[in-house]
Design a protein around this motif. Structure first.
Motif, short mmCIF file in Angstrom:
data_model
loop_
_atom_site.label_atom_id
_atom_site.label_comp_id
_atom_site.label_asym_id
_atom_site.label_seq_id
_atom_site.Cartn_x
_atom_site.Cartn_y
_atom_site.Cartn_z
N VAL A 18 0.83 -1.20 0.00
CA VAL A 18 0.00 0.00 0.00
C VAL A 18 0.87 1.26 0.00
O VAL A 18 0.58 2.23 -0.71
N ASP A 19 1.94 1.25 0.79
CA ASP A 19 2.85 2.40 0.80
C ASP A 19 3.47 2.62 -0.58
O ASP A 19 3.60 3.75 -1.05
N THR A 20 3.87 1.53 -1.23
CA THR A 20 4.45 1.63 -2.57
C THR A 20 3.42 2.18 -3.56
O THR A 20 3.74 3.04 -4.39
N ALA A 21 2.18 1.69 -3.46
CA ALA A 21 1.13 2.18 -4.35
C ALA A 21 0.86 3.67 -4.11
O ALA A 21 0.64 4.43 -5.06
N CYS A 22 0.91 4.11 -2.86
CA CYS A 22 0.71 5.53 -2.56
C CYS A 22 1.84 6.37 -3.14
O CYS A 22 1.60 7.46 -3.69
N LYS A 23 3.07 5.86 -3.05
CA LYS A 23 4.20 6.61 -3.63
C LYS A 23 4.08 6.70 -5.14
O LYS A 23 4.33 7.76 -5.73
N VAL A 24 3.71 5.61 -5.79
CA VAL A 24 3.54 5.61 -7.25
C VAL A 24 2.42 6.58 -7.63
O VAL A 24 2.55 7.34 -8.61
N THR A 25 1.34 6.59 -6.87
CA THR A 25 0.23 7.50 -7.15
C THR A 25 0.67 8.95 -6.98
O THR A 25 0.33 9.82 -7.81
N ASP A 26 1.45 9.24 -5.92
CA ASP A 26 1.93 10.60 -5.72
C ASP A 26 2.85 11.03 -6.87
O ASP A 26 2.77 12.18 -7.35
N ILE A 27 3.71 10.12 -7.32
CA ILE A 27 4.60 10.46 -8.45
C ILE A 27 3.78 10.70 -9.71
O ILE A 27 4.05 11.64 -10.49
N ALA A 28 2.76 9.87 -9.94
CA ALA A 28 1.91 10.05 -11.13
C ALA A 28 1.16 11.37 -11.07
O ALA A 28 1.00 12.06 -12.09
N ILE A 29 0.70 11.77 -9.89
CA ILE A 29 -0.01 13.05 -9.75
C ILE A 29 0.94 14.20 -10.05
O ILE A 29 0.59 15.16 -10.75
N LYS A 30 2.17 14.12 -9.54
CA LYS A 30 3.14 15.18 -9.80
C LYS A 30 3.48 15.26 -11.28
O LYS A 30 3.59 16.36 -11.86
N MET A 31 3.67 14.10 -11.92
CA MET A 31 3.97 14.11 -13.36
C MET A 31 2.80 14.68 -14.15
O MET A 31 2.99 15.42 -15.13
N ASN A 32 1.57 14.37 -13.74
CA ASN A 32 0.39 14.88 -14.41
C ASN A 32 0.30 16.39 -14.25
O ASN A 32 -0.04 17.11 -15.20
N GLU A 33 0.59 16.89 -13.06
CA GLU A 33 0.57 18.33 -12.83
C GLU A 33 1.63 19.04 -13.65
O GLU A 33 1.40 20.12 -14.21
N GLU A 34 2.83 18.43 -13.76
CA GLU A 34 3.90 19.03 -14.55
C GLU A 34 3.55 19.07 -16.04
O GLU A 34 3.84 20.06 -16.74
N SER A 35 2.90 18.00 -16.51
CA SER A 35 2.53 17.98 -17.94
C SER A 35 1.40 18.99 -18.21
O SER A 35 1.36 19.60 -19.27
N LEU A 36 0.50 19.16 -17.24
CA LEU A 36 -0.56 20.17 -17.42
C LEU A 36 0.02 21.57 -17.38
O LEU A 36 -0.44 22.47 -18.11
N ASP A 37 1.02 21.81 -16.51
CA ASP A 37 1.66 23.13 -16.44
C ASP A 37 2.42 23.42 -17.73
O ASP A 37 2.47 24.57 -18.18
#
Length: 110
Positions: free
Chosen positions: A88-107
């Motif tokens: 679960v911790d690994t999945a949360c980290k992957v999700t956080d990284i995906a959210i950051k990458m998504n925000e960077e691509s939107l910016d």
């Protein structure tokens, strides 16, 4: 409460129940005595049966509980919980990284 104290207490209660029942149901002293005697004896024997069953269940519960097997199972379950917590911790980290990458691509698009 000790077993013998329970027997004494229950026998005295049986005596008083017998006296009350005897007064309500009897018409002479003989039947009052018989009712009191039988009901007190019943309470006395019933208290011994209750005590015997109580001690039997106490000893049987102690015999059937295997502490070592229980501890092995608990250690297994604790290990499984730790594995799942790590997943679960690994999945949360992957999700956080995906959210950051998504925000960077939107910016970058704006």
């Amino acid at each position: 409460m000790l077993g013998e104290n329970f027997v004494y207490f229950f026998t005295v209660q049986g005596f008083f129940v017998g006296v009350i029942f005897g007064i309500l149901k009897s018409f002479d002293a003989d039947s009052l005595f018989v009712y009191t005697l039988f009901i007190t004896a019943f309470f006395y024997l019933f208290s011994h049966i209750i005590i015997a069953l109580y001690y039997k269940t106490l000893t049987s519960k102690a015999d059937f509980f295997l502490r070592s097997a229980h501890e092995v199972e608990l250690d297994y379950y604790a290990g499984e919980i730790n594995k799942r917590d790590h997943i679960v911790d690994t999945a949360c980290k992957v999700t956080d990284i995906a959210i950051k990458m998504n925000e960077e691509s939107l910016d970058g698009q704006q």
